[in-house]
Design a protein around this motif. Structure first.
Motif, PDB file in Angstrom:
ATOM      1  N   PRO A  30       0.836  -1.207   0.000  1.00  7.70           N
ATOM      2  CA  PRO A  30       0.000   0.000   0.000  1.00  7.70           C
ATOM      3  C   PRO A  30       0.865   1.249   0.000  1.00  7.70           C
ATOM      4  O   PRO A  30       2.088   1.181   0.162  1.00  7.70           O
ATOM      5  N   SER A  31       0.238   2.403  -0.167  1.00  2.59           N
ATOM      6  CA  SER A  31       0.947   3.668  -0.068  1.00  2.59           C
ATOM      7  C   SER A  31       1.416   3.873   1.374  1.00  2.59           C
ATOM      8  O   SER A  31       0.967   3.189   2.302  1.00  2.59           O
ATOM      9  N   GLU A  32       2.315   4.817   1.561  1.00 11.06           N
ATOM     10  CA  GLU A  32       2.893   5.035   2.889  1.00 11.06           C
ATOM     11  C   GLU A  32       1.826   5.349   3.932  1.00 11.06           C
ATOM     12  O   GLU A  32       1.860   4.821   5.051  1.00 11.06           O
ATOM     13  N   ALA A  33       0.876   6.202   3.595  1.00 11.35           N
ATOM     14  CA  ALA A  33      -0.160   6.566   4.564  1.00 11.35           C
ATOM     15  C   ALA A  33      -1.019   5.364   4.929  1.00 11.35           C
ATOM     16  O   ALA A  33      -1.326   5.126   6.108  1.00 11.35           O
ATOM     17  N   VAL A  34      -1.399   4.588   3.945  1.00 10.03           N
ATOM     18  CA  VAL A  34      -2.283   3.446   4.169  1.00 10.03           C
ATOM     19  C   VAL A  34      -1.549   2.314   4.870  1.00 10.03           C
ATOM     20  O   VAL A  34      -2.155   1.512   5.602  1.00 10.03           O
ATOM     21  N   ALA A  35      -0.230   2.243   4.709  1.00 10.70           N
ATOM     22  CA  ALA A  35       0.560   1.169   5.313  1.00 10.70           C
ATOM     23  C   ALA A  35       0.513   1.188   6.837  1.00 10.70           C
ATOM     24  O   ALA A  35       0.892   0.205   7.474  1.00 10.70           O
ATOM     25  N   ARG A  36       0.055   2.269   7.434  1.00 10.45           N
ATOM     26  CA  ARG A  36      -0.163   2.260   8.885  1.00 10.45           C
ATOM     27  C   ARG A  36      -1.173   1.182   9.275  1.00 10.45           C
ATOM     28  O   ARG A  36      -1.102   0.643  10.385  1.00 10.45           O
ATOM     29  N   PHE A  37      -2.089   0.863   8.364  1.00  6.18           N
ATOM     30  CA  PHE A  37      -3.193  -0.027   8.704  1.00  6.18           C
ATOM     31  C   PHE A  37      -3.322  -1.232   7.773  1.00  6.18           C
ATOM     32  O   PHE A  37      -3.932  -2.233   8.157  1.00  6.18           O
ATOM     33  N   VAL A  38      -2.788  -1.157   6.564  1.00  5.05           N
ATOM     34  CA  VAL A  38      -2.911  -2.235   5.576  1.00  5.05           C
ATOM     35  C   VAL A  38      -1.561  -2.887   5.368  1.00  5.05           C
ATOM     36  O   VAL A  38      -0.549  -2.203   5.151  1.00  5.05           O
ATOM     37  N   ASP A  39      -1.544  -4.211   5.424  1.00  2.02           N
ATOM     38  CA  ASP A  39      -0.312  -4.966   5.206  1.00  2.02           C
ATOM     39  C   ASP A  39       0.015  -5.083   3.727  1.00  2.02           C
ATOM     40  O   ASP A  39       1.146  -4.870   3.317  1.00  2.02           O
ATOM     41  N   ARG A  40      -0.990  -5.451   2.923  1.00  6.75           N
ATOM     42  CA  ARG A  40      -0.740  -5.691   1.494  1.00  6.75           C
ATOM     43  C   ARG A  40      -2.047  -5.727   0.730  1.00  6.75           C
ATOM     44  O   ARG A  40      -3.124  -5.906   1.309  1.00  6.75           O
ATOM     45  N   TYR A  41      -1.917  -5.558  -0.580  1.00  5.39           N
ATOM     46  CA  TYR A  41      -2.982  -5.908  -1.516  1.00  5.39           C
ATOM     47  C   TYR A  41      -2.574  -7.222  -2.176  1.00  5.39           C
ATOM     48  O   TYR A  41      -1.396  -7.437  -2.483  1.00  5.39           O
ATOM     49  N   VAL A  66     -10.650  -7.315   3.102  1.00  5.19           N
ATOM     50  CA  VAL A  66     -11.736  -6.830   2.266  1.00  5.19           C
ATOM     51  C   VAL A  66     -11.518  -7.440   0.887  1.00  5.19           C
ATOM     52  O   VAL A  66     -10.456  -7.252   0.283  1.00  5.19           O
ATOM     53  N   VAL A  67     -12.496  -8.189   0.397  1.00  7.26           N
ATOM     54  CA  VAL A  67     -12.315  -8.964  -0.828  1.00  7.26           C
ATOM     55  C   VAL A  67     -13.320  -8.521  -1.883  1.00  7.26           C
ATOM     56  O   VAL A  67     -14.531  -8.443  -1.627  1.00  7.26           O
ATOM     57  N   PHE A  68     -12.793  -8.241  -3.081  1.00 12.19           N
ATOM     58  CA  PHE A  68     -13.594  -7.908  -4.252  1.00 12.19           C
ATOM     59  C   PHE A  68     -13.517  -9.100  -5.204  1.00 12.19           C
ATOM     60  O   PHE A  68     -12.436  -9.459  -5.675  1.00 12.19           O
ATOM     61  N   VAL A  69     -14.657  -9.698  -5.509  1.00  7.93           N
ATOM     62  CA  VAL A  69     -14.671 -10.826  -6.440  1.00  7.93           C
ATOM     63  C   VAL A  69     -16.068 -10.940  -7.058  1.00  7.93           C
ATOM     64  O   VAL A  69     -17.075 -10.776  -6.373  1.00  7.93           O
ATOM     65  N   GLY A  70     -16.087 -11.193  -8.355  1.00  9.12           N
ATOM     66  CA  GLY A  70     -17.354 -11.441  -9.037  1.00  9.12           C
ATOM     67  C   GLY A  70     -18.374 -10.330  -8.905  1.00  9.12           C
ATOM     68  O   GLY A  70     -19.573 -10.592  -8.803  1.00  9.12           O
ATOM     69  N   GLY A  71     -17.915  -9.083  -8.891  1.00  4.61           N
ATOM     70  CA  GLY A  71     -18.838  -7.972  -8.793  1.00  4.61           C
ATOM     71  C   GLY A  71     -19.323  -7.662  -7.396  1.00  4.61           C
ATOM     72  O   GLY A  71     -20.157  -6.769  -7.201  1.00  4.61           O
ATOM     73  N   GLU A  72     -18.838  -8.385  -6.392  1.00  6.92           N
ATOM     74  CA  GLU A  72     -19.239  -8.139  -5.017  1.00  6.92           C
ATOM     75  C   GLU A  72     -18.022  -7.760  -4.187  1.00  6.92           C
ATOM     76  O   GLU A  72     -16.881  -8.066  -4.545  1.00  6.92           O
ATOM     77  N   ALA A  73     -18.268  -7.084  -3.070  1.00  6.30           N
ATOM     78  CA  ALA A  73     -17.199  -6.696  -2.154  1.00  6.30           C
ATOM     79  C   ALA A  73     -17.676  -6.932  -0.734  1.00  6.30           C
ATOM     80  O   ALA A  73     -18.795  -6.547  -0.375  1.00  6.30           O
ATOM     81  N   ALA A  74     -16.836  -7.567   0.074  1.00  9.30           N
ATOM     82  CA  ALA A  74     -17.223  -7.888   1.442  1.00  9.30           C
ATOM     83  C   ALA A  74     -16.047  -7.701   2.387  1.00  9.30           C
ATOM     84  O   ALA A  74     -14.882  -7.881   2.006  1.00  9.30           O
ATOM     85  N   VAL A  75     -16.380  -7.339   3.617  1.00  8.88           N
ATOM     86  CA  VAL A  75     -15.412  -7.237   4.704  1.00  8.88           C
ATOM     87  C   VAL A  75     -15.442  -8.560   5.461  1.00  8.88           C
ATOM     88  O   VAL A  75     -16.463  -8.921   6.049  1.00  8.88           O
ATOM     89  N   HIS A  76     -14.336  -9.294   5.420  1.00 10.90           N
ATOM     90  CA  HIS A  76     -14.258 -10.587   6.095  1.00 10.90           C
ATOM     91  C   HIS A  76     -13.511 -10.407   7.417  1.00 10.90           C
ATOM     92  O   HIS A  76     -12.330 -10.070   7.431  1.00 10.90           O
ATOM     93  N   TRP A  92     -10.650 -13.338 -11.299  1.00  7.94           N
ATOM     94  CA  TRP A  92      -9.671 -12.801 -10.363  1.00  7.94           C
ATOM     95  C   TRP A  92     -10.390 -12.270  -9.135  1.00  7.94           C
ATOM     96  O   TRP A  92     -11.591 -11.989  -9.171  1.00  7.94           O
ATOM     97  N   ALA A  93      -9.655 -12.174  -8.058  1.00  2.00           N
ATOM     98  CA  ALA A  93     -10.157 -11.596  -6.817  1.00  2.00           C
ATOM     99  C   ALA A  93      -9.078 -10.683  -6.265  1.00  2.00           C
ATOM    100  O   ALA A  93      -7.884 -11.007  -6.322  1.00  2.00           O
ATOM    101  N   LEU A  94      -9.501  -9.552  -5.742  1.00  2.00           N
ATOM    102  CA  LEU A  94      -8.582  -8.625  -5.089  1.00  2.00           C
ATOM    103  C   LEU A  94      -8.876  -8.619  -3.599  1.00  2.00           C
ATOM    104  O   LEU A  94     -10.030  -8.497  -3.183  1.00  2.00           O
ATOM    105  N   GLY A  95      -7.831  -8.736  -2.802  1.00  2.00           N
ATOM    106  CA  GLY A  95      -7.973  -8.653  -1.355  1.00  2.00           C
ATOM    107  C   GLY A  95      -7.164  -7.502  -0.787  1.00  2.00           C
ATOM    108  O   GLY A  95      -6.054  -7.223  -1.256  1.00  2.00           O
ATOM    109  N   VAL A  96      -7.746  -6.841   0.189  1.00  2.00           N
ATOM    110  CA  VAL A  96      -7.036  -5.831   0.976  1.00  2.00           C
ATOM    111  C   VAL A  96      -6.803  -6.465   2.338  1.00  2.00           C
ATOM    112  O   VAL A  96      -7.733  -6.626   3.128  1.00  2.00           O
ATOM    113  N   MET A  97      -5.570  -6.886   2.591  1.00  2.00           N
ATOM    114  CA  MET A  97      -5.250  -7.543   3.858  1.00  2.00           C
ATOM    115  C   MET A  97      -4.752  -6.494   4.845  1.00  2.00           C
ATOM    116  O   MET A  97      -3.686  -5.911   4.667  1.00  2.00           O
ATOM    117  N   PHE A  98      -5.554  -6.244   5.865  1.00  5.36           N
ATOM    118  CA  PHE A  98      -5.187  -5.268   6.877  1.00  5.36           C
ATOM    119  C   PHE A  98      -4.149  -5.852   7.834  1.00  5.36           C
ATOM    120  O   PHE A  98      -4.004  -7.078   7.939  1.00  5.36           O
TER     121      PHE A  98
END
Length: 272
Positions: A30-41, A66-76, A92-98
């Motif tokens: 993630p960007s420097e600011a977001v890296a305070r809270f997010v580990d990786r995409y 937070v996972v985006f897949v198949g047109g849906e997005a959910a906070v797991h 494909w699926a995109l995950g935001v791993m906090f």
């Protein structure tokens, strides 16, 4: 800092050697600011032959994805058990791993309320909508969205993030009471902070990372003294480690090591 590629760090992915012959996993920082809270995409992509499917089992990190897949997005929310994802066709699926405790400032309430839950993204971020035709653009859009919402001041959960990440990095941490003493906290205060900021108790978090350590050692192969590993990672004996490892992974550590080493030369080099 760029996240480690999956061949260097497969923690949480059960039997990654088999999975990475069916899908590709890419990670980015993630960007420097977001890296305070997010580990990786992370982006998982797959293209399976017609009629073929694959189920990947995961013992997720004690964090929010937070996972985006198949047109849906959910906070797991953080999970207490192994989860599975069945793949078929192409996609494909995109995950935001906090980071551990990293979602607490965005949630605005104790994390133990969303353990084992999957919430629609809009329930947490009112009205959040992102174009999803391209994962690269989606990462950039999500990063900008989060950067605009990070707290200006240090959040109390960030202290808990540091504690959990020290646990993850140090395999000698095997008990709650010694951890509390090392951090200068009482056991009950540590437990309350974990419930509020992480969602899972410190005992569960410690044991999760120690199981990851055992699985990674098995995955890397080579001769392993599992009795010594059990003692090092805080299990009462080798049988205790074997029982717990088998209950989660599905096979004993030695069998997992043998399976992980089989056919390693035939695996494609993963993209992450």
């Amino acid at each position: 800092m760029q996240p480690l590629p999956v061949d260097k760090d497969a923690r949480g992915i059960i039997d990654p050697g088999a999975g990475l012959t069916r899908f590709r996993l890419d990670r980015s920082a993630p960007s420097e600011a977001v890296a305070r809270f997010v580990d990786r995409y992370w982006v998982a992509s797959w293209d399976l032959p017609e009629g073929e499917s694959f189920t990947q089992r995961v013992l997720a990190h004690p964090v929010v994805n937070v996972v985006f897949v198949g047109g849906e997005a959910a906070v797991h929310g953080p999970t207490t058990h192994v989860t599975s994802r069945r793949l078929w066709g192409s996609g494909w699926a995109l995950g935001v791993m906090f980071r551990p405790a990293g979602f607490r400032p965005f949630l605005g309430r104790p994390m133990n309320g969303i353990v084992d839950a999957a919430l629609p993204l809009g329930e947490v971020f009112d009205g959040a909508e992102f174009p999803r035709e391209d994962p690269t653009r989606l990462i950039a859009d999500v990063d900008r969205f989060l950067a605009a919402r990070v707290p200006a001041d240090r959040h109390p959960a960030e202290d808990t993030t540091a504690v959990v990440e020290r646990v993850a990095a140090d395999p000698t941490v095997v008990g709650v009471a010694p951890l509390a003493r090392r951090e200068g906290l009482g056991v009950r205060l540590l437990q309350r902070r974990f419930a509020d900021h992480v969602g899972l108790g410190p005992k569960t978090v410690i044991r999760r990372y120690r199981l990851y350590e055992a699985a990674e050692r098995a995955r890397r192969g080579g001769a392993t003294d599992w009795s010594a590993v059990a003692a090092e990672l805080g299990f009462s004996d080798q049988s205790h480690l074997t029982r717990e490892f088998t209950s989660i992974i599905g096979v004993p550590p030695a069998a997992y090591a043998a399976r992980s080493g089989a056919g390693a030369s035939d695996r494609p080099t993963p993209g992450a």
